[in-house]
Motif scaffolding. Structure first.
Motif, mmCIF file in Angstrom:
data_model
loop_
_atom_site.group_PDB
_atom_site.id
_atom_site.type_symbol
_atom_site.label_atom_id
_atom_site.label_comp_id
_atom_site.label_asym_id
_atom_site.label_seq_id
_atom_site.Cartn_x
_atom_site.Cartn_y
_atom_site.Cartn_z
ATOM 1 N N ARG A 246 7.244 3.098 12.539
ATOM 2 C CA ARG A 246 7.341 4.528 12.882
ATOM 3 C C ARG A 246 7.687 5.370 11.673
ATOM 4 O O ARG A 246 7.806 6.589 11.778
ATOM 5 C CB ARG A 246 8.412 4.758 13.964
ATOM 6 C CG ARG A 246 8.191 4.015 15.261
ATOM 7 C CD ARG A 246 6.839 4.256 15.888
ATOM 8 N NE ARG A 246 6.623 5.573 16.447
ATOM 9 C CZ ARG A 246 6.918 5.934 17.687
ATOM 10 N NH1 ARG A 246 7.476 5.077 18.489
ATOM 11 N NH2 ARG A 246 6.644 7.146 18.129
ATOM 12 N N GLY A 250 8.835 9.032 12.789
ATOM 13 C CA GLY A 250 8.435 8.745 14.166
ATOM 14 C C GLY A 250 7.000 9.158 14.424
ATOM 15 O O GLY A 250 6.656 9.611 15.515
ATOM 16 N N MET A 265 7.256 -7.503 22.295
ATOM 17 C CA MET A 265 8.170 -6.689 21.487
ATOM 18 C C MET A 265 8.030 -5.206 21.849
ATOM 19 O O MET A 265 9.033 -4.501 21.997
ATOM 20 C CB MET A 265 7.840 -6.920 20.013
ATOM 21 C CG MET A 265 8.833 -6.326 19.057
ATOM 22 S SD MET A 265 10.437 -7.140 19.135
ATOM 23 C CE MET A 265 10.470 -7.973 17.580
ATOM 24 N N ARG A 267 7.181 -3.965 24.645
ATOM 25 C CA ARG A 267 7.774 -3.749 25.969
ATOM 26 C C ARG A 267 9.294 -3.750 25.873
ATOM 27 O O ARG A 267 9.964 -2.880 26.434
ATOM 28 C CB ARG A 267 7.277 -4.851 26.914
ATOM 29 C CG ARG A 267 7.836 -4.813 28.313
ATOM 30 C CD ARG A 267 7.084 -5.861 29.162
ATOM 31 N NE ARG A 267 7.677 -6.032 30.463
ATOM 32 C CZ ARG A 267 8.644 -6.921 30.730
ATOM 33 N NH1 ARG A 267 9.125 -7.674 29.763
ATOM 34 N NH2 ARG A 267 9.127 -7.030 31.948
ATOM 35 N N LEU A 268 9.841 -4.718 25.132
ATOM 36 C CA LEU A 268 11.304 -4.829 25.048
ATOM 37 C C LEU A 268 11.914 -3.658 24.277
ATOM 38 O O LEU A 268 13.075 -3.327 24.467
ATOM 39 C CB LEU A 268 11.698 -6.158 24.397
ATOM 40 C CG LEU A 268 11.485 -7.396 25.266
ATOM 41 C CD1 LEU A 268 11.783 -8.669 24.475
ATOM 42 C CD2 LEU A 268 12.360 -7.344 26.513
ATOM 43 N N LEU A 269 11.127 -3.033 23.406
ATOM 44 C CA LEU A 269 11.637 -1.883 22.660
ATOM 45 C C LEU A 269 11.300 -0.563 23.358
ATOM 46 O O LEU A 269 11.550 0.507 22.817
ATOM 47 C CB LEU A 269 11.067 -1.878 21.236
ATOM 48 C CG LEU A 269 11.536 -3.023 20.335
ATOM 49 C CD1 LEU A 269 10.886 -2.918 18.955
ATOM 50 C CD2 LEU A 269 13.057 -3.010 20.201
ATOM 51 N N ALA A 270 10.690 -0.644 24.542
ATOM 52 C CA ALA A 270 10.332 0.538 25.332
ATOM 53 C C ALA A 270 9.258 1.381 24.657
ATOM 54 O O ALA A 270 9.104 2.557 24.971
ATOM 55 C CB ALA A 270 11.580 1.395 25.634
ATOM 56 N N ASP A 272 6.158 0.627 25.074
ATOM 57 C CA ASP A 272 4.988 0.557 25.960
ATOM 58 C C ASP A 272 4.877 1.816 26.819
ATOM 59 O O ASP A 272 3.807 2.116 27.337
ATOM 60 C CB ASP A 272 5.048 -0.703 26.843
ATOM 61 C CG ASP A 272 6.317 -0.785 27.665
ATOM 62 O OD1 ASP A 272 7.340 -0.183 27.279
ATOM 63 O OD2 ASP A 272 6.306 -1.461 28.708
ATOM 64 N N THR A 273 5.969 2.547 26.967
ATOM 65 C CA THR A 273 5.907 3.795 27.736
ATOM 66 C C THR A 273 6.180 5.007 26.848
ATOM 67 O O THR A 273 6.416 6.094 27.344
ATOM 68 C CB THR A 273 6.923 3.764 28.891
ATOM 69 O OG1 THR A 273 8.207 3.386 28.386
ATOM 70 C CG2 THR A 273 6.507 2.774 29.972
ATOM 71 N N ASP A 274 6.143 4.792 25.536
ATOM 72 C CA ASP A 274 6.358 5.901 24.604
ATOM 73 C C ASP A 274 5.026 6.625 24.406
ATOM 74 O O ASP A 274 4.058 6.011 23.952
ATOM 75 C CB ASP A 274 6.877 5.338 23.272
ATOM 76 C CG ASP A 274 7.261 6.437 22.297
ATOM 77 O OD1 ASP A 274 6.621 7.509 22.315
ATOM 78 O OD2 ASP A 274 8.193 6.216 21.511
ATOM 79 N N GLY A 276 4.086 8.432 22.197
ATOM 80 C CA GLY A 276 3.683 8.451 20.793
ATOM 81 C C GLY A 276 3.048 7.156 20.321
ATOM 82 O O GLY A 276 2.646 7.052 19.168
#
Lengths: 282, 297
Positions: A246, A250, A265, A267-270, A272-274, A276
């Motif tokens: 990023r 970002g 990774m 998904r676990l770092l969220a 997947d729904t960002d 950006g």
């Protein structure tokens, strides 16, 4: 696994350009290219600006398979000038024929493909025909797109060819190990290349906390705006490495080639729904 | 987030309370999720009749074998639903069958962790605790881990989630016989050494990949917060592969470390979260020389 502790972001069948500013960067990239070729079982032809025997000795220092490969002919190191300009001048047609012959010979010798690395520092005022190098690279790019051959063409940014010519040359390759990416390999074993006419960044090897800062700095300095990433060849990535993607800003990302590990990774770092982060499916 | 406890001892109570909870959610346009054993799923499904198709029915036994995985899965579901424009989520769930004291402690901690993990999500969680099946000490802990108790309103006994997790994190015992793995030659050398040791110990690629990632994250933290290469030891204990990473820092004391999912663009450290997600157990030991993180494959 290749004994050389570095990798190179070039795939079989590709035509890649490496522009280097430091000899150490050239050596690291070349050694990785040779090691990966040997690991694939390719015939490896190295057209060197340096003394072939010294070069083999250097390569042996990083990969103990090199000596045996040189003895049985799998690795063939030759003087670049004698191949590119055998009669004292560079001839595009002659060199393209040589490339085809080398490819066919590797196939006839039973190798699955030819890995060829060509150092281009001979090109300059003392070799007539050097002005045709960009045309040669464009023609070679067409040849390579349909052959069992991977080629790495190595240019010194401090050599005789000016920045405009080098930029032209780099544009004739589908993969560009451009000089600002060399720092990625200085710690750990990450390698970066520009693809898709410089618009996308391919990363290969291990993106870990050892090299994350270097990557973040490169992105901040040379990649502005939305970033297109190809992570197909990433063998390992950790949290610090992901964060570096990023950059400092970002910036929006498009990620291609995410492995199951990278998907997990994300998904676990969220991510997947960002909004950006766009992840392209295979 | 609303987090409410339902204590019950009869199937009729379960249906009488939970069916309206789910139906009200459907009427309000909520996403509605139920996580239960298959027998109770059938009871509720029957009670909802035609409306049952609007609910996501999840078998707890097949989905939630570990609390760490359950938190990650719920978080991913909630984020996805909110991302899809769902205004609110209703969730009724129960714990899987608890088969050991260690599992009891882990799932007690889990229900406390939910308070902090999902406090930013638009979700109402109703947790069913069946007195017929759940051990008494787990019922007692549940009375302190939920801010609201069904039928009673706000819960005066609600306790700090971190304190609950701390009280239910067993003190790790020393594991003798581990061998030092050189960690001073960079992260990649350490990862290779771990792969070699685990391959020799007969572990599969999934366990190896998880352990290598987890150990790498803990080592990264050691460099970042303790300022130097940690001491890494690994080997087998009780038939399981163990890796211990000891840094030279002062350590920290946060029982929730690594239990909370990272939030998008958050700057919360995610290394211990990844490490917990990628191994079967993570333990923290504070000693005189520094802090040790112990990872179990």
């Amino acid at each position: 696994m290749a004994p050389v502790d570095s990798c190179v972001a070039v795939r079989p069948g590709e035509h890649a350009c490496c522009r280097f500013a430091q000899a150490a960067d050239r050596d690291r990239t070349a050694a990785a290219f040779v090691s990966e070729g040997l690991t694939r079982g390719d015939k490896v032809v190295y057209l060197a600006d340096r003394d072939p025997e010294e070069l083999v000795a250097d390569l042996v220092g990083g990969d103990d398979r090199v000596e045996a490969a040189a003895e049985r002919g799998q690795l063939d190191v030759r003087s670049a000038r004698s191949v590119y300009a055998p009669l004292g001048r560079f001839d595009v047609e002659l060199m393209l024929r040589t490339a085809r012959e080398e490819r066919d010979r590797a196939a006839a010798e039973g190798y699955p493909a030819l890995s060829i690395i060509g150092e281009m520092s001979w090109a300059g005022p003392s070799v007539p025909g050097s002005e045709l190098v960009p045309e040669y690279e464009r023609r070679l790019d067409e040849l390579l797109s349909r052959a069992g051959i991977v080629a790495l063409c190595v240019y010194d940014t401090g050599g005789h060819l000016g920045p405009a010519t080098l930029s032209d040359v780099a544009g004739a390759h589908e993969v560009d190990l451009s000089p600002e990416l060399a720092v990625l390999s200085h710690t750990g074993s990450l390698s970066g290349a520009r693809t898709d006419d410089g618009r996308a960044l391919r990363l290969a090897g291990d993106l870990d906390f050892d090299c994350a800062d270097a990557l973040a700095a490169v992105l901040a300095a040379h990649f502005h705006g939305p970033l297109r990433l190809d992570l197909t060849d990433l063998a390992f990535v950790d949290v610090t490495g992901m964060r570096a993607l990023r950059g400092h800003t970002g910036q929006p990302l498009t990620i291609a080639g995410a492995s199951p590990t990278v998907h997990r990774m994300l998904r676990l770092l969220a991510w997947d729904t960002d909004p950006g982060v766009e992840v392209l499916s295979a | 987030m609303r987090h409410e406890l339902l204590l019950y001892a009869q199937d009729d109570t379960l249906v009488d309370v939970v069916a309206p909870f789910l139906e009200d959610g459907l009427a309000a346009g909520d996403a509605v999720v139920t996580v239960l054993d298959t027998r109770k799923l059938d009871l509720l499904r029957a009670a909802l009749g035609a409306q049952a198709k609007g609910v996501a029915w999840i078998d707890v036994a097949s989905h939630y074998t570990r609390p760490e995985a359950a938190v990650a899965d719920y978080d991913a579901r909630l984020r996805a639903l909110v991302g899809d424009g769902v205004p609110h989520v209703r969730l009724f769930g129960e714990l899987p069958p608890l088969r050991s004291e260690a599992q009891c402690d882990a799932w007690i901690g889990y229900d406390a962790i939910l308070n902090r993990a999902f406090d930013h999500h638009p979700v109402s969680v109703l947790c069913g605790y069946d007195r017929r099946a759940v051990p008494e000490r787990v019922l007692g802990a549940a009375r302190t881990s939920h801010p609201v108790v069904h039928g009673h309103g706000l819960n005066d006994a609600f306790a700090d989630p971190a304190a609950i997790v701390r009280a239910h994190t067993p003190e790790p015992e020393p594991v003798p016989g581990l061998r030092t793995i050189p960690a001073g030659d960079g992260a990649r050398a350490l990862r290779r050494a771990l792969v070699a040791a685990m391959t020799a110990a007969g572990l599969g690629p999934r366990a190896i990949g998880g352990m290598v990632l987890a150990a790498n994250e803990v080592v990264a933290n050691a460099y970042r917060y303790a300022g130097g290469p940690p001491e890494v030891r690994a080997g087998s204990a009780d038939g399981r592969f163990v890796c211990e990473i000891t840094d030279s820092g002062t350590g920290f004391d946060d029982p929730l470390a690594g239990h909370l999912p990272p939030r998008a663009r958050g700057d919360r450290g995610a290394g211990l979260w990844i490490a917990r997600q990628s191994t079967s157990r993570l333990e923290m030991l504070r000693g005189e020389g520094g802090q040790t993180v112990r990872l179990w494959a």
